[in-house]
Design a protein around this motif. Structure first.
Motif, mmCIF file in Angstrom:
data_model
loop_
_atom_site.group_PDB
_atom_site.id
_atom_site.type_symbol
_atom_site.label_atom_id
_atom_site.label_comp_id
_atom_site.label_asym_id
_atom_site.label_seq_id
_atom_site.Cartn_x
_atom_site.Cartn_y
_atom_site.Cartn_z
ATOM 1 N N ASP A 217 1.233 -68.884 -2.050
ATOM 2 C CA ASP A 217 0.777 -67.961 -3.084
ATOM 3 C C ASP A 217 0.327 -66.642 -2.463
ATOM 4 N N ALA A 218 -0.380 -66.715 -1.330
ATOM 5 C CA ALA A 218 -0.846 -65.498 -0.665
ATOM 6 C C ALA A 218 0.317 -64.639 -0.175
ATOM 7 N N MET A 219 1.433 -65.271 0.201
ATOM 8 C CA MET A 219 2.572 -64.535 0.742
ATOM 9 C C MET A 219 3.602 -64.170 -0.325
ATOM 10 N N TRP A 220 3.791 -65.028 -1.314
ATOM 11 C CA TRP A 220 4.857 -64.831 -2.298
ATOM 12 C C TRP A 220 4.348 -64.564 -3.714
ATOM 13 N N GLY A 221 3.085 -64.783 -3.973
ATOM 14 C CA GLY A 221 2.604 -64.782 -5.352
ATOM 15 C C GLY A 221 2.281 -63.410 -5.904
ATOM 16 N N TYR A 222 3.261 -62.507 -5.907
ATOM 17 C CA TYR A 222 3.042 -61.147 -6.386
ATOM 18 C C TYR A 222 3.996 -60.831 -7.534
ATOM 19 N N ARG A 223 3.517 -60.049 -8.485
ATOM 20 C CA ARG A 223 4.349 -59.649 -9.622
ATOM 21 C C ARG A 223 5.123 -58.377 -9.263
ATOM 22 N N THR A 224 5.969 -58.486 -8.263
ATOM 23 C CA THR A 224 6.790 -57.372 -7.820
ATOM 24 C C THR A 224 8.258 -57.774 -7.899
ATOM 25 N N GLU A 225 9.143 -56.793 -7.791
ATOM 26 C CA GLU A 225 10.571 -57.086 -7.837
ATOM 27 C C GLU A 225 10.963 -58.065 -6.724
ATOM 28 N N ARG A 226 10.321 -57.931 -5.593
ATOM 29 C CA ARG A 226 10.657 -58.759 -4.441
ATOM 30 C C ARG A 226 10.256 -60.218 -4.633
ATOM 31 N N PHE A 227 9.091 -60.454 -5.277
ATOM 32 C CA PHE A 227 8.541 -61.815 -5.327
ATOM 33 C C PHE A 227 8.404 -62.398 -6.735
ATOM 34 N N GLU A 228 8.721 -61.637 -7.769
ATOM 35 C CA GLU A 228 8.491 -62.093 -9.142
ATOM 36 C C GLU A 228 9.074 -63.478 -9.392
ATOM 37 N N TYR A 229 10.299 -63.714 -8.956
ATOM 38 C CA TYR A 229 10.942 -65.001 -9.195
ATOM 39 C C TYR A 229 10.842 -65.926 -7.985
ATOM 40 N N LEU A 230 10.972 -65.379 -6.796
ATOM 41 C CA LEU A 230 10.894 -66.208 -5.594
ATOM 42 C C LEU A 230 9.549 -66.926 -5.510
ATOM 43 N N GLY A 231 8.466 -66.245 -5.875
ATOM 44 C CA GLY A 231 7.136 -66.822 -5.715
ATOM 45 C C GLY A 231 6.525 -67.406 -6.963
ATOM 46 N N LYS A 232 7.293 -67.498 -8.042
ATOM 47 C CA LYS A 232 6.704 -67.950 -9.315
ATOM 48 C C LYS A 232 6.183 -69.380 -9.227
ATOM 49 N N VAL A 233 6.945 -70.289 -8.637
ATOM 50 C CA VAL A 233 6.518 -71.691 -8.537
ATOM 51 C C VAL A 233 5.301 -71.799 -7.620
ATOM 52 N N ALA A 234 5.296 -71.034 -6.532
ATOM 53 C CA ALA A 234 4.142 -71.053 -5.631
ATOM 54 C C ALA A 234 2.887 -70.586 -6.353
ATOM 55 N N ALA A 235 3.006 -69.498 -7.116
ATOM 56 C CA ALA A 235 1.838 -68.956 -7.812
ATOM 57 C C ALA A 235 1.327 -69.918 -8.879
ATOM 58 N N ARG A 236 2.246 -70.487 -9.657
ATOM 59 C CA ARG A 236 1.810 -71.397 -10.720
ATOM 60 C C ARG A 236 1.237 -72.683 -10.142
ATOM 61 N N SER A 237 1.806 -73.157 -9.048
ATOM 62 C CA SER A 237 1.272 -74.371 -8.410
ATOM 63 C C SER A 237 -0.120 -74.120 -7.863
ATOM 64 N N ASP A 238 -0.310 -72.949 -7.251
ATOM 65 C CA ASP A 238 -1.629 -72.616 -6.724
ATOM 66 C C ASP A 238 -2.649 -72.528 -7.859
ATOM 67 N N ASP A 239 -2.257 -71.949 -8.984
ATOM 68 C CA ASP A 239 -3.150 -71.905 -10.152
ATOM 69 C C ASP A 239 -3.563 -73.313 -10.568
ATOM 70 N N LEU A 240 -2.591 -74.219 -10.602
ATOM 71 C CA LEU A 240 -2.871 -75.594 -11.014
ATOM 72 C C LEU A 240 -3.795 -76.289 -10.018
ATOM 73 N N PHE A 241 -3.490 -76.168 -8.730
ATOM 74 C CA PHE A 241 -4.270 -76.861 -7.715
ATOM 75 C C PHE A 241 -5.705 -76.331 -7.621
ATOM 76 N N ASN A 242 -5.911 -75.072 -7.989
ATOM 77 C CA ASN A 242 -7.238 -74.470 -7.871
ATOM 78 C C ASN A 242 -8.041 -74.500 -9.168
ATOM 79 N N TRP A 243 -7.463 -75.061 -10.229
ATOM 80 C CA TRP A 243 -8.152 -75.027 -11.519
ATOM 81 C C TRP A 243 -9.532 -75.686 -11.426
ATOM 82 N N LEU A 244 -9.578 -76.911 -10.964
ATOM 83 C CA LEU A 244 -10.845 -77.627 -10.872
ATOM 84 C C LEU A 244 -11.744 -77.087 -9.751
ATOM 85 N N PRO A 245 -11.236 -76.856 -8.528
ATOM 86 C CA PRO A 245 -12.110 -76.348 -7.455
ATOM 87 C C PRO A 245 -12.785 -75.027 -7.795
#
Length: 319
Positions: free
Chosen positions: A185-213
Motif C-alpha cells: 500500500d505504501a508503494m502502490w496505493g496511490y490514486r495516480t495514473e501509474r498506480f490507480e489500477y496496479l495498486g487497487k487490491v493492495a490499497a483495499r486489502s490494507d484498508d481491510l487489514f487495518n480496520w480493527l487495529p
C-alpha cells in the motif's frame, strides 16, 4: 468440542503473546537492522519487480496483474512464516523486524529536537526524510510539529498495533502477510495514473487489514491520554467525531484521537482538519505526544505480559 477449541485457541494466543512480548523487547533494545538485511526491504524488491513487469495497458490488465502479484506475495510470506522453527526466540527475532516503534519514536524525537533549538529547516528535512511523503519545504513550525504528531499516531497503528494484532490472530505467517500488504500500500496505493489500477487490491486489502487495529489504537491512545494528561474522554470524542474526515477509512482514527488527547488541531493542507483544540503544535506538544505513545506501548506490553504469565502458569500446572 467447544471447550476443546477454546482451550487450543487460548493456548495459541498465550504462545503468540510470548513471541510478541519478546519481539517488542528486541525492537526496543536493537531497533532495525540495515536495509539490505530487512525483510521489508525484500518485500520492496518484490514489489519493484512486479511494477517493472506489469503490462502498460489496459487498466484491467494492470488490475489483474497487481492482484496476482499481491496474492503470490501473500503466499510467499505465509510459506516463509509456516516454514520457520517454532522456537519462541526464532519467531520473536523475525517478528521484531516487522515492528518499528523504536525507529518511529527516534524519528519523531529528532524532529522535536530540531524544533526545540529553532532549526526549522532541519526539522522539515527530518520530517520529509523519515516520517511523511508530503512536501515539507514550505511547512510552518506548527505544521511540521503537527505532521510529526500525526505520523506518530498513525504509525502506532501501522507499525505496532496492527502487526502485533496479526501475530496474535494468525501467528508469524499473518504478521508477514500484514507487513507485506502494508508495504504494498505504501508503494502502490496511490490514486495516480501509474498506480490507480496496479495498486487497487493492495490499497483495499490494507484498508481491510487495518480496520480493527486503527480503532483499537484510537482506544489505546484515549486510555493512555487519561493516564498521562486526563484527556481520555476528549481523545475518544475526537476520534468518533473526526475520524471520517480523512480519505483513508483508518488513518483518521488514531490521528483524531491524538488531536483530542493533546487539545490541538492537526491539519494537512487541502486534505483534512482534525480536532478543535486551542494548543498550537510545537516541540513541547510533540514531547507530550511521545509520552502518550510510550504509555500506549506500556499498555500493550502489560497486556502481552499478562497473557504470557498465563502460559507459564499453565505450563507449571501440567508438570
Amino acid at each position: 468440542m467447544l471447550l476443546g477449541f477454546l482451550h487450543r485457541a487460548l493456548s495459541l494466543l498465550t504462545e503468540r503473546a510470548a513471541v510478541a512480548l519478546l519481539a517488542l523487547a528486541i525492537d526496543a533494545g536493537f531497533g532495525d537492522p540495515p536495509n539490505y538485511l530487512h525483510p521489508v526491504g525484500a518485500m520492496g524488491h518484490w514489489l519493484h519487480l512486479g511494477e517493472r513487469l506489469a503490462p502498460a495497458t489496459p487498466p484491467v490488465a494492470r488490475l489483474v496483474w497487481g492482484m496476482g502479484w499481491i496474492v503470490v506475495g501473500w503466499l510467499l510470506c505465509g510459506g516463509i512464516g509456516v516454514s520457520l522453527p517454532r522456537q519462541t526466540i526464532v519467531q520473536a527475532a523475525l517478528a521484531s523486524l516487522l515492528l518499528a516503534y523504536r525507529g518511529l519514536d527516534r524519528a519523531v524525537a529528532a524532529v522535536e529536537t530540531a524544533l526545540a533549538v529553532g532549526d526549522l529547516a532541519e526539522a522539515r528535512r527530518l520530517l520529509g526524510w523519515h516520517l511523511v511523503s508530503r512536501q515539507t519545504n514550505d511547512l510552518s513550525t506548527a505544521e511540521v510539529a503537527g505532521a510529526a504528531i500525526e505520523s506518530l499516531a498513525e504509525n502506532l497503528s501501522d507499525s505496532v498495533i496492527a502487526p502485533v494484532s496479526a501475530l496474535l490472530i494468525g501467528g508469524l505467517p499473518a504478521m508477514l502477510i500484514y507487513r507485506f500488504t502494508n508495504t504494498a500500500d505504501a508503494m502502490w496505493g496511490y490514486r495516480t495514473e501509474r498506480f490507480e489500477y496496479l495498486g487497487k487490491v493492495a490499497a483495499r486489502s490494507d484498508d481491510l487489514f487495518n480496520w480493527l487495529p486503527a480503532r483499537l489504537t484510537a482506544l489505546l491512545i484515549a486510555l493512555a491520554a487519561q493516564i498521562v494528561n486526563r484527556r481520555g474522554q476528549q481523545a475518544l470524542i475526537g476520534a468518533i467525531r473526526d475520524a471520517r474526515r480523512t480519505a483513508s477509512p483508518n488513518a483518521g482514527w488514531p490521528m483524531a484521537a491524538m488531536a483530542g488527547a493533546l487539545d490541538t488541531v492537526l491539519t494537512k493542507r487541502e486534505h483534512y482538519t482534525l480536532g478543535t483544540g486551542t494548543r498550537v503544535a510545537d516541540a513541547a506538544l510533540i514531547r507530550e505526544a511521545r509520552r502518550i505513545g510510550r504509555m500506549v506501548m506500556f499498555l500493550v506490553t502489560g497486556s502481552l505480559l499478562g497473557l504470557s504469565v498465563m502460559r507459564l502458569v499453565k505450563q507449571r500446572s501440567t508438570l
